[in-house]
Design an enzyme around this catalytic site. Structure first.
Site, PDB file in Angstrom:
ATOM      1  N   ARG A  64      -4.721   1.448  -0.879  1.00  0.00           N
ATOM      2  CA  ARG A  64      -4.624   0.007  -0.666  1.00  0.00           C
ATOM      3  C   ARG A  64      -4.498  -0.797  -1.951  1.00  0.00           C
ATOM      4  NH1 ARG A  64      -8.886  -4.469   1.690  1.00  0.00           N
ATOM      5  NH2 ARG A  64      -7.300  -5.975   2.330  1.00  0.00           N
ATOM      6  N   VAL A 101      13.034 -10.292 -18.746  1.00  0.00           N
ATOM      7  CA  VAL A 101      13.143  -9.175 -19.676  1.00  0.00           C
ATOM      8  C   VAL A 101      14.561  -9.090 -20.197  1.00  0.00           C
ATOM      9  CG1 VAL A 101      13.720  -7.455 -17.907  1.00  0.00           C
ATOM     10  CG2 VAL A 101      12.580  -6.722 -20.013  1.00  0.00           C
ATOM     11  N   SER A 112      -4.914  -4.651  -2.387  1.00  0.00           N
ATOM     12  CA  SER A 112      -5.442  -5.730  -1.545  1.00  0.00           C
ATOM     13  C   SER A 112      -4.670  -7.027  -1.768  1.00  0.00           C
ATOM     14  CB  SER A 112      -6.923  -5.963  -1.853  1.00  0.00           C
ATOM     15  OG  SER A 112      -7.659  -4.769  -1.667  1.00  0.00           O
ATOM     16  N   ILE A 171      -3.873  -9.362   1.561  1.00  0.00           N
ATOM     17  CA  ILE A 171      -4.304 -10.217   2.666  1.00  0.00           C
ATOM     18  C   ILE A 171      -5.603  -9.656   3.243  1.00  0.00           C
ATOM     19  CG2 ILE A 171      -3.725 -11.004   4.998  1.00  0.00           C
ATOM     20  CD1 ILE A 171      -0.821 -11.079   4.148  1.00  0.00           C
ATOM     21  N   GLY A 176      14.948 -12.175  -6.237  1.00  0.00           N
ATOM     22  CA  GLY A 176      16.168 -12.656  -5.592  1.00  0.00           C
ATOM     23  C   GLY A 176      17.067 -11.614  -4.984  1.00  0.00           C
ATOM     24  N   CYS A 197       0.843  -1.188   0.000  1.00  0.00           N
ATOM     25  CA  CYS A 197       0.000   0.000   0.000  1.00  0.00           C
ATOM     26  C   CYS A 197       0.879   1.239   0.000  1.00  0.00           C
ATOM     27  CB  CYS A 197      -0.909   0.019   1.230  1.00  0.00           C
ATOM     28  SG  CYS A 197      -1.814  -1.523   1.475  1.00  0.00           S
ATOM     29  N   GLY A 244       3.124  -2.910   3.499  1.00  0.00           N
ATOM     30  CA  GLY A 244       4.015  -4.054   3.535  1.00  0.00           C
ATOM     31  C   GLY A 244       3.314  -5.325   3.951  1.00  0.00           C
TER      32      GLY A 244
END
Length: 641
Positions: A49, A285, A51, A53, A359, A2, A75
């Site tokens: 927000r 990419v 969305s 969780i 990664g 968010c 987060g």
């Protein structure tokens, strides 16, 4: 994932709804699904927000049982279920299944120690109506951004700088000290930003706003604790185990997931382990210039792992067309060309998923950069007395440039603290003085990059040279370049990026690996490579790191040349930059007399940033990629099915 804003009026006056709405609206891309506000007394909280969780119930701001504490958060907290159960057992009543509500009840239970209990990526603000204060924190490694500014009237906190720029009366001025550091590092190191008066909340720090001032406090620190008593096999098995657990934690979501895939061991490891839990969509990419694309490697890895693979080729024109808007998204100049390719792969991924794993962090934690091999190659100098090393360096500096081994002797004559400023060293101090205007170079604004690195090295004094380099990169390069571009370029596409390597549990284990097992067998990240050898193709296990390479060296000689000249001429930075010298570098580069590509790119990105944010020559408003609506429709269809 968010975007949040918080505003505290120092004059104890009510915050105007239009002000907090403007600050929130400009970061629409961070949260196109919903918005929310809480205004009370002299404070305001704003929220956008995306969305992920508790899709149905996770609307923010969230409040506690007595409605005298409110929170906005950005987060994901990966241990929120465990914390939630503990808090329920302690008598707390939850209205949602949101991880952010867990932080609020945790604050009620343990106060300002709350961030110490969190595992994840976060930036949040809590309004404590009982104590009449704002409290908040940023995650341990700086995965999620958080900025603050203080004006005559207010203290503002936000996920992005552009929200703070909406504050009435805030002047847009270049931070000259930060500009000089940018020329060294290709980004602005913490806690400064490129704007005078706007700062970052540093990673692993909390803040309190009360009595008309903001105070910051560190709640956690990086510590390496190499364990020489354990065998190599212990670290190989432990690495595999801790990564598998972290990736499982990072899969939590109620929306589709995928992963970025380059051709290296880092992203390939994430995909391979993620594949043990679920089918995976992967995204890669590359450019259209031979030698600057790793799509073939990525495609072979995807086939080996059995993923649903998607790839994209980007050419010079596409890159130029998107660059101004992407610098707007970055908030500050970050002269890493791969950031733009990251935007394109995120844009493609956003057609299919809402969350991607990537990664980032493996190199800093497990010792992966090739430069980390340098202490071994310079080992012959380590036993020499200081006067001898100094003499060798002095003589080497006076050798002609064409003498083979000159740079080796110069670097060997210096301690790691003197020669290593992180993974990017763009302009030397000598070249800085050529590229900036004389009256600026000789002013009090001119600062040495040692002012950034010296305190960090002091805290790492007990470590060997390789670990010192890792420690420095974690405190500079990782947060200032790697994580900044990762957050801004994915959120530009309303896409949540998660980084399972950058996890407190993973670091806790990685910090115990001795250097002899990190840099070994003629390669870097030796433990990680061995841990993953049964998961990956043999060619990937030993492959050198490239990531998403960008052919700026070639493009600046051809497609970018005239475009670059126009930017140099048009940008109103004559008080800062010696344009004649920049044009000289551009022509020398075009003629093949020198490779100035990284230096030129660093200047061009700064000039474009200056045009957008200081001159306001280019204006960009709130924007949500059409891919987000495409993704929503696909998700809705899948749910119906």
């Amino acid at each position: 994932m968010c975007g949040i804003v918080s505003l505290y009026n120092k004059r104890q006056a009510p915050v105007q709804q239009e002000t907090i709405s403007a600050m929130t609206g400009v970061i629409l891309h961070r949260g196109p699904d919903d918005d929310g506000f809480h205004l009370e007394e002299n404070i305001a909280l704003g929220f956008r927000r995306l969305s992920i969780i508790d899709v149905e119930g996770g609307h923010q701001p969230l409040f506690n049982e007595s409605r005298d504490m409110w929170i906005v958060g950005n987060g994901e907290v990966y241990n929120y279920k465990e914390l939630q159960q503990w808090l329920k057992d302690s008598g707390h009543i939850f209205q949602t299944d949101s991880d952010i509500e867990t932080i609020l009840h945790l604050y009620e239970e343990v106060g300002t120690d709350a961030p110490k209990h969190l595992r994840g990526m976060f930036g949040f603000t809590i309004w404590d109506g009982r104590k009449k204060r704002l409290f908040g924190a940023r995650d341990h490694f700086g995965i999620k951004p958080l900025y603050y500014v203080e004006t005559a009237d207010s203290i503002g906190i936000a996920s992005e700088i552009k929200s703070l720029l909406e504050l009435p009366g805030l002047r847009r001025e270049v931070n000259k000290k930060a500009f000089y550091h940018y020329l060294t590092f290709q980004y602005v190191p913490d806690p400064e930003t490129m704007y005078e008066g706007i700062y970052r909340i540093p990673p692993a720090h909390s803040f309190v706003v009360e009595n008309d001032k903001i105070t910051l406090e560190r709640y956690w620190d990086v510590h390496f604790q190499p364990d020489e008593s354990k065998p190599f096999s212990y670290f190989v098995e432990g690495t595999r185990s801790v990564l598998l657990e972290s990736i499982d934690k990072h899969r939590i979501s109620e929306v589709p997931r995928g992963a970025f895939l380059s051709s290296g061991v880092d992203s390939s490891s994430i995909v391979a382990m993620m594949r043990t839990f679920e089918p995976v969509k992967t995204f890669s990419v590359g450019s259209d210039i031979p030698g600057y694309s790793e799509l073939d490697f990525a495609k072979r890895t995807a086939a080996f792992l059995g993923t649903e693979h998607h790839e994209l080729v980007v050419n010079a024109q596409q890159y130029m067309d998107e660059l101004p808007r992407l610098i707007w998204h970055q908030d500050e100049p970050v002269a890493d060309p791969s950031a733009i390719l990251l935007y394109f792969v995120a844009k493609m991924a956003s057609e299919h998923v809402t969350v991607v794993l990537s990664g980032e962090g493996a190199d800093e934690f497990f010792g992966g950069y090739n430069i980390y091999r340098e202490p071994h190659s310079l080992k012959m100098f380590s036993g020499m007395p200081g006067w001898m090393r100094h003499s060798i360096g002095y003589m080497a500096e006076h050798l002609p440039d064409q003498v083979k081994g000159k740079n080796f002797l110069i670097r060997g004559s210096k301690k790691v603290e003197e020669r290593f400023f992180g993974n990017a060293l763009i302009f030397s101090e000598e070249m800085k003085r050529r590229v900036v205007m004389d009256d600026i170079a000789n002013s009090s604004f001119y600062v040495s990059p040692f002012t950034v690195t010296s305190d960090i090295y002091k805290r790492a004094a007990q470590y060997d040279d390789v670990t010192k380099m890792q420690y420095l990169d974690i405190h500079t390069w990782l947060r200032g370049n790697i994580l900044m571009k990762a957050d801004k370029m994915t959120m530009a596409n309303s896409l949540e990026l998660r980084v399972p390597f950058i996890d407190t549990k993973v670091f806790e284990f990685a910090s115990t690996i001795p250097t002899k097992y990190k840099i070994a067998n003629g390669t870097t990240k030796h433990v990680l490579r061995e841990a993953m050898k049964d998961f990956l193709p043999a060619e990937i296990k030993s492959k050198k790191k490239l990531g998403f390479p960008v052919p700026t060296r070639t493009w600046l000689k051809n497609e970018f040349y005239q475009w670059a000249k126009e930017i140099i001429f048009e940008s109103k930075v004559d008080d800062l930059i010696n344009k004649a010298y920049v044009l000289y570098m551009l022509d020398e580069h075009r003629e093949g007399n020198a490779d100035y590509s990284r230096k030129i790119w660093t200047i061009l990105v700064f000039m474009l940033w200056h045009q957008i944010f200081i001159e306001q020559k280019h204006t960009f408003g709130p924007y949500v990629s059409p891919n987000v609506e495409i993704r929503r429709k696909k998700n809705a269809f899948q749910h119906i099915g």
